[in-house]
Design an enzyme around this catalytic site. Structure first.
Site, PDB file in Angstrom:
ATOM      1  N   HIS A  96       0.840  -1.192   0.000  1.00 50.07           N
ATOM      2  CA  HIS A  96       0.000   0.000   0.000  1.00 50.07           C
ATOM      3  C   HIS A  96       0.882   1.252   0.000  1.00 50.07           C
ATOM      4  CE1 HIS A  96      -3.875  -2.127   1.654  1.00 50.07           C
ATOM      5  NE2 HIS A  96      -3.473  -2.579   0.486  1.00 50.07           N
ATOM      6  N   GLU A 155       1.033   3.775   1.959  1.00 52.54           N
ATOM      7  CA  GLU A 155       1.635   4.113   3.241  1.00 52.54           C
ATOM      8  C   GLU A 155       2.916   3.301   3.482  1.00 52.54           C
ATOM      9  OE1 GLU A 155      -1.483   3.263   2.601  1.00 52.54           O
ATOM     10  OE2 GLU A 155      -2.908   4.040   4.091  1.00 52.54           O
ATOM     11  N   CYS A 174      -5.922   1.386   5.810  1.00 50.17           N
ATOM     12  CA  CYS A 174      -6.735   0.174   5.967  1.00 50.17           C
ATOM     13  C   CYS A 174      -6.512  -0.431   7.347  1.00 50.17           C
ATOM     14  CB  CYS A 174      -6.388  -0.844   4.883  1.00 50.17           C
ATOM     15  SG  CYS A 174      -4.747  -1.567   5.092  1.00 50.17           S
ATOM     16  N   CYS A 179      -2.320  -1.347   7.360  1.00 51.83           N
ATOM     17  CA  CYS A 179      -1.511  -0.125   7.435  1.00 51.83           C
ATOM     18  C   CYS A 179      -1.730   0.599   8.758  1.00 51.83           C
ATOM     19  CB  CYS A 179      -1.869   0.815   6.289  1.00 51.83           C
ATOM     20  SG  CYS A 179      -1.290   0.228   4.699  1.00 51.83           S
ATOM     21  N   ARG A 225      -4.739  -1.801 -19.989  1.00 50.39           N
ATOM     22  CA  ARG A 225      -5.457  -2.917 -20.615  1.00 50.39           C
ATOM     23  C   ARG A 225      -5.276  -4.188 -19.789  1.00 50.39           C
ATOM     24  NH1 ARG A 225      -3.311  -2.307 -26.779  1.00 50.39           N
ATOM     25  NH2 ARG A 225      -4.622  -0.553 -27.446  1.00 50.39           N
ATOM     26  N   THR A 253     -12.992   1.066 -36.328  1.00 44.83           N
ATOM     27  CA  THR A 253     -11.592   1.088 -35.903  1.00 44.83           C
ATOM     28  C   THR A 253     -10.948  -0.278 -36.117  1.00 44.83           C
ATOM     29  OG1 THR A 253     -12.210   2.683 -34.207  1.00 44.83           O
ATOM     30  CG2 THR A 253     -10.061   1.650 -33.964  1.00 44.83           C
ATOM     31  N   LEU A 298      -4.772  -5.039 -29.666  1.00 41.79           N
ATOM     32  CA  LEU A 298      -5.458  -4.698 -28.409  1.00 41.79           C
ATOM     33  C   LEU A 298      -5.067  -5.619 -27.255  1.00 41.79           C
ATOM     34  CD1 LEU A 298      -9.043  -3.917 -29.771  1.00 41.79           C
ATOM     35  CD2 LEU A 298      -7.249  -2.286 -29.188  1.00 41.79           C
TER      36      LEU A 298
END
Lengths: 336, 336
Positions: free
Chosen positions: B53, B55, B105, B114, B207, B219, B227
């Protein structure tokens, strides 16, 4: 995020760019003051010719942060701040470091010398971006080194040099020309007011500092502008209307602004008589003035739906600085 | 520049937004650690679900800044960092303050809590932006207050809430949909590669974190895209081709990516089966998806000279975050 010399210089740069175009013929300069534990005490900038230099603004702010002596806060005159700090500093700056985008000045002009103030306050470490090439003001680094301080040169020098370019041009007796336009995110430049009030005030403040404003004939006919600096109560610049036709309706407000010269010419030769030149225009002006423009200033509103694209020519820019006001993005750029 | 609580929270926000779209289903969070003299010791962010995290990243960085104990630096696992800091902190954090965009958290999930770490390190002052509404992780503020720390809530809360929106949606079992496009300064979206390599890598990383990617049929036909997330070695998302016609050349690379489902549909109903949805498209997709899009992500290259404008419809955005990589401007926005 790395918290290093570049970090503090970047803060100083960001603060300084807010006043680009407003300090002429002085340079835009930013300065951070850092305490003995690496805490940021102040970050400030030079805001206008005649106003205190960035170092003085930042040292005033840092002095208050270190002492909470509120008597310094109302002082806005450089001489008064210098005198107050010299009389009251009481050694609080001994362990302080300075980051300044430009070598501190060493001469007494409208304001006292920054280098002498920094030396007298006992500051021992100065990080400098650009060197000052002005013959009169230079040698601040040398003065400080001889006073026993350590001067670290060249911190983000490329970025600091980009900030300094208008001043370097002035120093070299060259003119500085910047092209300003406002557009929406979709590239449109027509269809009502584009920029926020803050952005428009900023433009008026720049008009008050430039000596010639160039605009295209079509814009004059269609927009019937005033082109003054009324939003900030500033002096209106002379205007060059770049146009083949000279028949303009003389009731268009720009002709009626007092103390201004208006030229209508089909060349740009007139710029040779001016130093700080601002161009406001669209696609045609952009193409016509490419060879004489140093920097581009784009106010980008995060909106879509106007008409007419700014330009359809191929062009690559380098972004020199990016800021955001309450609404708009403000970009200083140069052509690649 | 005012150096106040907002200043430090703004640094944490700016760092966190760099990882927006990359931390799903975790929140993007930023954290600054400030020393007893108000010096910035660290500013870091949560980078990916399962990684430490914000922190913890920031406390690790701050621990090194305070102790120069390099043994902490190779540790990348949250448990290992927690354990090391708890064993070696030796009271260095007693006078330290924390600025975190989200309430720390209070639960042990993939990583330890944390709030318990902050409490155990003896940190007495925590500035918090958004409150955590996740039923499991919430109550960090309460835990810290009960441990004797002072928790100041609501610092730049509006800005922190905007950063947190994708996570709040996930918490509420709603999907989050963002629309990404790349354009030039003139609004053009066709005519060769637009974005820098850094920007394209960033898109591939997003993605890899989203579960459905929506793209328009035109497209697919014209660009023949893959992709996937190959630039970052990530997992390719499922694809919904939004199209009335279903006849696509099946040798178009996107159909050949392993482990992916491809849907071709003329409605957007499929999104009901997915949580983190990214749309990549142009003007038509923009219009068709307005009602389902939460945030817009625009990569703006400071160039001109392509063809076809992104959109000619009237639209107003609010810029939630503005960043710049080596070339491009990166804007997270929402429709006003």
């Amino acid at each position: 995020m790395v918290i290093d010399h570049d970090f503090f210089m970047r803060l100083a740069l960001q603060e300084a760019w807010r006043y680009q175009g407003l300090t002429y013929p002085n340079p835009a300069v930013g300065c951070c003051v850092i305490g003995k534990n690496n805490e940021l005490l102040a970050c400030n900038a030079h805001k206008k010719a005649g106003a205190p230099h960035a170092e003085v603004e930042a040292l005033k702010e840092a002095y208050f942060a270190l002492t909470r002596d509120a008597a310094v806060l109302p002082l806005n005159d450089a001489h008064a701040i210098h005198a107050y700090l010299l009389a009251h500093h009481n050694g609080v700056f001994f362990d302080v470091s300075i980051y300044t985008t430009l070598e501190p000045c060493s001469h007494v002009g409208k304001t006292p010398s920054c280098a002498s103030l920094i030396g007298a306050l006992g500051i021992k470490k100065i990080y400098v971006g650009s060197n000052d090439t002005n013959e009169i003001a230079a040698n601040g680094n040398l003065f400080l080194t001889q006073s026993g301080a350590e001067v670290v040169q060249g911190v983000l020098q490329k970025e600091c040099d980009a900030l300094l370019a208008p001043f370097v041009a002035w120093n070299q007796k060259k003119r500085f020309v910047f092209f300003k336009w406002a557009q929406r995110l979709d590239g449109s430049v027509e269809g009502g007011v584009i920029s926020s009030k803050t952005s428009r005030e900023n433009v008026h403040a720049m008009r008050a500092q430039c000596d010639l404003l160039i605009i295209g004939g079509n814009t004059v006919r269609s927009d019937r502008p005033t082109l003054d600096a009324r939003l900030v109560g500033g002096k209106a610049p002379d205007v060059l209307i770049f146009s083949r036709r000279i028949d303009f309706d003389r009731t268009i407000p720009l002709f009626e602004v007092k103390g201004r010269k208006v030229f209508i010419e089909n060349t740009l030769a007139k710029i040779s008589e001016y130093n700080n030149v601002m161009i406001e225009g669209g696609a045609k002006m952009f193409e016509a003035t490419k060879e004489i423009v140093d920097y581009y200033l784009c106010y980008l509103a995060p909106n879509m739906g106007g008409t007419q694209s700014f330009s359809e020519q191929k062009e690559n820019f380098e972004i020199l600085n990016l800021q955001k006001d309450a609404q708009d993005i403000i970009m200083w750029m140069k052509r690649k």
